[in-house]
Design an enzyme around this catalytic site. Structure first.
Site, mmCIF file in Angstrom:
data_model
loop_
_atom_site.group_PDB
_atom_site.id
_atom_site.type_symbol
_atom_site.label_atom_id
_atom_site.label_comp_id
_atom_site.label_asym_id
_atom_site.label_seq_id
_atom_site.Cartn_x
_atom_site.Cartn_y
_atom_site.Cartn_z
ATOM 1 N N VAL A 187 -5.830 -1.322 -6.057
ATOM 2 C CA VAL A 187 -7.158 -0.798 -6.415
ATOM 3 C C VAL A 187 -7.001 0.705 -6.679
ATOM 4 O O VAL A 187 -6.365 1.422 -5.893
ATOM 5 C CB VAL A 187 -8.176 -1.044 -5.283
ATOM 6 C CG1 VAL A 187 -9.535 -0.462 -5.651
ATOM 7 C CG2 VAL A 187 -8.294 -2.538 -5.004
ATOM 8 N N HIS A 217 -8.333 -1.530 0.897
ATOM 9 C CA HIS A 217 -8.378 -2.415 2.080
ATOM 10 C C HIS A 217 -9.488 -3.452 1.920
ATOM 11 O O HIS A 217 -9.318 -4.614 2.280
ATOM 12 C CB HIS A 217 -8.647 -1.590 3.347
ATOM 13 C CG HIS A 217 -7.604 -0.565 3.662
ATOM 14 N ND1 HIS A 217 -7.844 0.787 3.577
ATOM 15 C CD2 HIS A 217 -6.327 -0.679 4.068
ATOM 16 C CE1 HIS A 217 -6.762 1.450 3.923
ATOM 17 N NE2 HIS A 217 -5.817 0.588 4.230
ATOM 18 N N LEU A 241 -10.137 3.173 6.251
ATOM 19 C CA LEU A 241 -10.282 2.107 5.252
ATOM 20 C C LEU A 241 -10.938 2.604 3.964
ATOM 21 O O LEU A 241 -11.832 3.441 3.988
ATOM 22 C CB LEU A 241 -11.101 0.956 5.844
ATOM 23 C CG LEU A 241 -10.521 0.321 7.110
ATOM 24 C CD1 LEU A 241 -11.433 -0.800 7.604
ATOM 25 C CD2 LEU A 241 -9.109 -0.197 6.895
ATOM 26 N N GLN A 247 7.439 -2.848 0.899
ATOM 27 C CA GLN A 247 6.966 -3.410 2.174
ATOM 28 C C GLN A 247 6.625 -4.898 1.994
ATOM 29 O O GLN A 247 7.045 -5.746 2.784
ATOM 30 C CB GLN A 247 5.738 -2.622 2.623
ATOM 31 C CG GLN A 247 4.933 -3.257 3.731
ATOM 32 C CD GLN A 247 3.783 -2.369 4.170
ATOM 33 O OE1 GLN A 247 4.011 -1.329 4.767
ATOM 34 N NE2 GLN A 247 2.561 -2.753 3.893
ATOM 35 N N GLU A 265 -11.505 1.248 -0.561
ATOM 36 C CA GLU A 265 -11.744 0.057 -1.407
ATOM 37 C C GLU A 265 -10.506 -0.833 -1.534
ATOM 38 O O GLU A 265 -10.636 -2.035 -1.771
ATOM 39 C CB GLU A 265 -12.225 0.475 -2.798
ATOM 40 C CG GLU A 265 -13.645 1.016 -2.832
ATOM 41 C CD GLU A 265 -14.702 -0.049 -2.507
ATOM 42 O OE1 GLU A 265 -14.449 -1.233 -2.742
ATOM 43 O OE2 GLU A 265 -15.774 0.344 -2.007
ATOM 44 N N LEU A 276 -5.661 4.130 -4.776
ATOM 45 C CA LEU A 276 -6.300 4.533 -3.516
ATOM 46 C C LEU A 276 -5.282 4.508 -2.393
ATOM 47 O O LEU A 276 -4.423 3.628 -2.334
ATOM 48 C CB LEU A 276 -7.455 3.589 -3.190
ATOM 49 C CG LEU A 276 -8.659 3.652 -4.124
ATOM 50 C CD1 LEU A 276 -9.691 2.615 -3.717
ATOM 51 C CD2 LEU A 276 -9.283 5.036 -4.108
HETATM 52 P P1 AMP Z 1 -2.309 0.895 5.149
HETATM 53 O O1 AMP Z 1 -3.560 0.995 5.963
HETATM 54 O O2 AMP Z 1 -2.103 2.035 4.209
HETATM 55 O O3 AMP Z 1 -1.105 0.547 5.973
HETATM 56 O O4 AMP Z 1 -2.539 -0.355 4.195
HETATM 57 C C1 AMP Z 1 -2.904 -1.618 4.682
HETATM 58 C C2 AMP Z 1 -2.788 -2.626 3.581
HETATM 59 O O5 AMP Z 1 -3.627 -2.253 2.498
HETATM 60 C C3 AMP Z 1 -1.365 -2.728 3.016
HETATM 61 O O6 AMP Z 1 -1.055 -4.085 2.756
HETATM 62 C C4 AMP Z 1 -1.448 -1.918 1.750
HETATM 63 O O7 AMP Z 1 -0.519 -2.313 0.770
HETATM 64 C C5 AMP Z 1 -2.865 -2.232 1.304
HETATM 65 N N1 AMP Z 1 -3.352 -1.187 0.397
HETATM 66 C C6 AMP Z 1 -3.365 0.155 0.604
HETATM 67 N N2 AMP Z 1 -3.830 0.800 -0.482
HETATM 68 C C7 AMP Z 1 -4.144 -0.146 -1.391
HETATM 69 C C8 AMP Z 1 -4.665 -0.119 -2.729
HETATM 70 N N3 AMP Z 1 -4.979 1.018 -3.341
HETATM 71 N N4 AMP Z 1 -4.852 -1.300 -3.360
HETATM 72 C C9 AMP Z 1 -4.546 -2.474 -2.755
HETATM 73 N N5 AMP Z 1 -4.032 -2.568 -1.502
HETATM 74 C C10 AMP Z 1 -3.838 -1.427 -0.837
#
Ligand code: AMP
Length: 273
Positions: free
Chosen positions: A173, A34, A30, A150, A32, A181
């Site tokens: 973010v 998330h 996780l 997605q 910022e 990130l």
């Molecule tokens: P992941 O753990 O990479 O599968 O991401 C989980 C959720 O967090 C997904 O909905 C991603 O789109 C979101 N997410 C990942 N990186 C970011 C970011 N930099 N800014 C905003 N949401 C994010």
């Protein structure tokens, strides 16, 4: 914070709770980004569930499933500090059996852009999201705009399968240097990270051109390619909110998407105009 790994136990636990429920599905490690999803879920709901599950069905053979960063202890701490009520931490054998019913990503929208280089990836994503939404049965589920395709496909699935959940998109973010990130950023060496900054730079250039009234998407894409060169570009695309290719930027209805491979790391970014 309650930690539950068994899907049926979580369903049982949530069954008699009469509160608005915000759900944030993640693959852990996780950051910022998330935390922004969790914060928004907390603001808008009485109870927040976060899941951490590295979903094997969305990784293709030869991808980084085995190396995907795992930070279980830190993730638990982050969730606790962020005020998460329930952390859902299933194992693959608790979510999947053999020879299963699957959700198939749509033929076109699921097999362009990231789906073109990762055929089947989005079927795995949609299948696990369907399972997770059915287990948690949230009022609202939060997804990052960073994974724009997605987010689009999940919104389509929820609409087309008449599911009773509100999908809430959350802004990207970024780090202080502009890089979006991502849990995968830790794969980047110092040099690769410097190269990766061409990605936000290309998006910034696109927005600058648009602010000077350049609307021709071919011209904008060409300028972005120049900035991104010599990185390995998977795609640069300009779409409307329905994910259709457009010839001219329409303010309020445009997404500019980039995917680049730096070293072995796949990096996604986009801006919504
Ligand atoms: P992941 O753990 O990479 O599968 O991401 C989980 C959720 O967090 C997904 O909905 C991603 O789109 C979101 N997410 C990942 N990186 C970011 C970011 N930099 N800014 C905003 N949401 C994010």
């Amino acid at each position: 914070m309650k930690i539950i790994s068994n899907p049926l136990a979580l369903q049982q636990h949530l069954k008699n709770i009469d509160k608005t429920l915000g759900f944030v599905p993640t693959m852990g490690a996780l950051h910022e980004g998330h935390i922004a999803l969790i914060k928004q879920a907390k603001e808008e709901n009485e109870l927040v569930v976060v899941s951490i599950f590295v979903n094997p069905t969305q990784f293709l053979a030869g991808e980084d499933l085995e190396e995907y960063p795992k930070k279980d202890a830190a993730d638990k701490k982050i969730c606790e500090l962020a005020g998460v009520d329930i952390l859902f931490f299933p194992s693959a054998s608790e979510l999947y059996t053999q020879d299963e019913v699957k959700i198939c990503a749509p033929n076109v929208r699921g097999y362009v852009l990231e789906g073109a280089t990762r055929p089947g990836h989005f079927s795995g994503v949609l299948t696990v999201v369907m399972k997770l939404l059915n287990i948690v049965n949230p009022t609202r589920a939060y997804f990052g705009k960073k994974d724009a395709q997605q987010l689009h496909l999940i919104s389509l699935m929820v609409r087309q399968f008449f599911m009773r959940v509100e999908i809430v998109p959350v802004d990207i973010v970024r780090d202080s240097d502009g890089l979006a990130l991502s849990s995968r950023n830790i794969y980047l060496s110092k040099e690769q990270r410097a190269q990766a900054l061409k990605i936000p730079k290309s998006l910034y250039t696109a927005s600058q051109l648009i602010s000077k009234n350049v609307v021709d998407t071919q011209e904008i894409k060409a300028a972005m390619h120049t900035i991104l060169s010599p990185l390995k570009i998977e795609y640069v695309e300009i779409l409307n909110r329905d994910f259709e290719v457009i010839r001219e930027v329409q303010i309020g209805n445009t997404v500019i998407l980039v995917e680049v491979i730096v070293g072995k790391t796949r990096l996604l970014d986009n801006i919504w105009l």
